[in-house]
Write a protein that holds these residues in place. Structure first.
Motif, mmCIF file in Angstrom:
data_model
loop_
_atom_site.group_PDB
_atom_site.id
_atom_site.type_symbol
_atom_site.label_atom_id
_atom_site.label_comp_id
_atom_site.label_asym_id
_atom_site.label_seq_id
_atom_site.Cartn_x
_atom_site.Cartn_y
_atom_site.Cartn_z
ATOM 1 N N CYS A 1 -50.708 86.756 38.564
ATOM 2 C CA CYS A 1 -50.048 86.242 37.365
ATOM 3 C C CYS A 1 -48.684 86.928 37.209
ATOM 4 O O CYS A 1 -48.626 88.164 37.215
ATOM 5 N N CYS B 1 -48.837 89.365 33.840
ATOM 6 C CA CYS B 1 -49.635 90.580 33.691
ATOM 7 C C CYS B 1 -50.053 91.202 35.026
ATOM 8 O O CYS B 1 -50.579 92.310 35.056
ATOM 9 N N CYS C 1 -52.328 83.481 34.561
ATOM 10 C CA CYS C 1 -53.784 83.682 34.619
ATOM 11 C C CYS C 1 -54.447 83.150 33.338
ATOM 12 O O CYS C 1 -53.784 82.943 32.328
ATOM 13 N N CYS D 1 -53.677 85.260 30.051
ATOM 14 C CA CYS D 1 -52.347 85.034 29.476
ATOM 15 C C CYS D 1 -52.271 83.636 28.870
ATOM 16 O O CYS D 1 -51.717 83.445 27.794
HETATM 17 ZN ZN LIG Z 1 -51.722 87.084 33.183
#
Ligand SMILES: [Zn+2]
Length: 213
Positions: free
Chosen positions: A10, A13, A24, A27
């Motif tokens: 991601c 993050c 992801c 998120c």
């Molecule tokens: Zn993420």
């Protein structure tokens, strides 16, 4: 956006992700929760945001101070999704994209304006012109002031770029999207919108990546 979907981590993050999604599931969930409250009405203009400053502050630090300018591509894609997803109809999308300018001093230190990078990607995704319609005077950083002082500090900080203004007059009655990376108070955006209105640009909405509320 194929390269983003193909990445295994991601971009926000760093968690591993599967499939063809941009970010992801964690998120994505945080973003969806926040976006339910779009748009925010600040003064008499609409402000569209992607996510909470508190939850994605690290992404912004990497983007603004860590030189990770490639994040602009995914941040702008999420901004686009947030904006289009919150509009009453797709036909209401903006005709012109502008951005909150940085001071010349800070541009010199950093080498890039984060709001402009986002605006440029949004222009590509939306197939709309991007113009430097606003200029900014040098002054204390907004992030170093408390809320009351921020509102005072922003008064008169923007000017219209006259050279660009003559080319943009045809957009005066059209929809304009004002882009920024973060809106901590909405004071900066409100002041920018006020400056634009004084020059005939009355239909302005704001779009930022992170917002405090
Ligand atoms: Zn993420």
């Amino acid at each position: 956006m194929r390269w983003l979907a193909q990445r295994a981590v991601c971009p926000l993050c760093g968690a591993t992700k599967e499939g063809r999604t941009v970010v992801c599931p964690f998120c994505r969930q945080k973003i969806e929760n926040f976006q339910q409250h779009n748009p925010l009405f600040a003064g008499d203009f609409r402000l569209y945001r992607v996510a909470s400053y508190r939850e994605f502050r690290q992404v912004h630090l990497r983007f603004k101070y860590g030189g990770q300018t490639q994040l602009a591509q995914v941040m702008a894609m999420l901004m686009l999704q947030s904006y289009l997803g919150s509009l009453p109809s797709a036909g209401e999308k903006a005709d012109l994209i502008i951005y909150v300018p940085s001071t010349r001093v800070r541009m010199g230190q950093r080498g890039y304006n984060t709001a402009e990078l986002l605006a440029r990607w949004l222009g590509k995704y939306m197939d709309r012109p991007v113009r430097a319609l606003l200029k900014r005077k040098n002054g204390p950083k907004q992030t170093e002031l408390d809320v009351g002082k921020r509102q005072k500090n922003v008064q008169g900080i923007f000017r219209i770029n006259q050279r660009i203004h003559t080319k943009c007059i045809k957009f005066e009655d059209q929809r304009i999207l004002l882009v920024d990376d973060v809106c901590t108070s909405s004071a900066t955006m409100v002041e920018a919108v006020r400056t634009l209105a004084n020059h005939g640009y009355s239909n302005v909405a704001g779009l930022c990546f992170l917002s405090k509320r």
